[in-house]
Motif scaffolding. Structure first.
Motif, PDB file in Angstrom:
ATOM      1  N   VAL A 117       7.268 -48.862 -78.419  1.00 34.10           N
ATOM      2  CA  VAL A 117       5.933 -48.627 -78.538  1.00 34.10           C
ATOM      3  C   VAL A 117       5.078 -49.249 -77.574  1.00 34.10           C
ATOM      4  N   PRO A 118       4.594 -48.519 -76.555  1.00 34.65           N
ATOM      5  CA  PRO A 118       4.001 -49.163 -75.671  1.00 34.65           C
ATOM      6  C   PRO A 118       2.492 -49.754 -75.943  1.00 34.65           C
ATOM      7  N   ASP A 119       1.804 -49.422 -76.696  1.00 34.54           N
ATOM      8  CA  ASP A 119       0.478 -49.889 -77.079  1.00 34.54           C
ATOM      9  C   ASP A 119       0.896 -51.124 -78.126  1.00 34.54           C
ATOM     10  N   LEU A 120       1.970 -51.133 -78.538  1.00 32.90           N
ATOM     11  CA  LEU A 120       2.266 -52.417 -79.416  1.00 32.90           C
ATOM     12  C   LEU A 120       2.976 -53.506 -78.455  1.00 32.90           C
ATOM     13  N   LYS A 121       3.508 -53.144 -77.273  1.00 29.01           N
ATOM     14  CA  LYS A 121       4.240 -53.922 -76.579  1.00 29.01           C
ATOM     15  C   LYS A 121       3.015 -54.706 -75.760  1.00 29.01           C
ATOM     16  N   ALA A 123       0.019 -54.932 -76.682  1.00 22.16           N
ATOM     17  CA  ALA A 123      -0.872 -56.035 -77.626  1.00 22.16           C
ATOM     18  C   ALA A 123      -0.171 -57.125 -77.590  1.00 22.16           C
ATOM     19  N   LYS A 124       1.069 -57.149 -77.875  1.00 28.76           N
ATOM     20  CA  LYS A 124       1.926 -58.593 -78.112  1.00 28.76           C
ATOM     21  C   LYS A 124       1.604 -59.488 -76.574  1.00 28.76           C
ATOM     22  N   GLY A 132      -1.733 -68.668 -75.022  1.00 31.36           N
ATOM     23  CA  GLY A 132      -0.999 -69.839 -74.407  1.00 31.36           C
ATOM     24  C   GLY A 132       0.540 -69.688 -74.268  1.00 31.36           C
ATOM     25  N   ASP A 133       0.913 -68.282 -74.661  1.00 33.79           N
ATOM     26  CA  ASP A 133       2.526 -68.385 -74.562  1.00 33.79           C
ATOM     27  C   ASP A 133       2.801 -67.487 -73.522  1.00 33.79           C
TER      28      ASP A 133
END
Length: 141
Positions: A117-121, A123-124, A132-133
């Motif tokens: 799911v591009p938007d979810l990816k 967003a993460k 900071g990760d």
């Protein structure tokens, strides 16, 4: 590696550029001939005119020599249908793009293993950058 894309979406074209730069063979299946004519000269890959959810079209791209089939058109339903048909033809790996998260349970029920799911990816990734990760994320300038 040999990759086949269903749909000449922006995501397919961007991924094609990266794969071609790395020396991989790419085929894009697109049902709109005008789209093929628009992009054929811009990308160093093959185009096949046809509906990527049709068994005969998928057979034309040779499932046995395809390392990954990317169902990434702008139509979630077409992507899922293409993946289901491709599963029956034993493509070694199938990746499906779905924009509507309500369809994720359908993908799970159909045993579609690789769904993005591009938007979810994105967003993460944004959260990772901001929190900071970001050590494992690529940055582009």
């Amino acid at each position: 590696m040999r990759a086949v894309f269903i749909g000449a979406s922006l995501l397919a074209r961007a991924t094609t550029e990266l794969l071609v730069e790395e020396g991989h063979e790419v085929v894009i299946v697109e049902k709109d001939l005008d789209v093929i004519e628009t992009y054929a000269d811009q990308y160093d890959c093959s185009f096949l005119h046809g509906d990527g959810s049709r068994p005969a079209v998928l057979e034309d791209v040779d499932p046995n020599s395809t390392d990954c089939l990317y169902c990434v058109s702008n139509d979630d339903t077409a992507n899922i249908l293409a993946a289901v048909v491709a599963k029956s033809m034993e493509f070694s790996k199938i990746v499906v793009r779905v924009e509507d998260r309500d369809l994720l349970p359908v993908c799970k029920q159909l045993s579609i293993e690789h769904v993005i799911v591009p938007d979810l990816k994105v967003a993460k990734d944004l959260i990772a950058f901001g929190c900071g990760d970001s050590d494992n994320l690529d940055t582009f300038t």
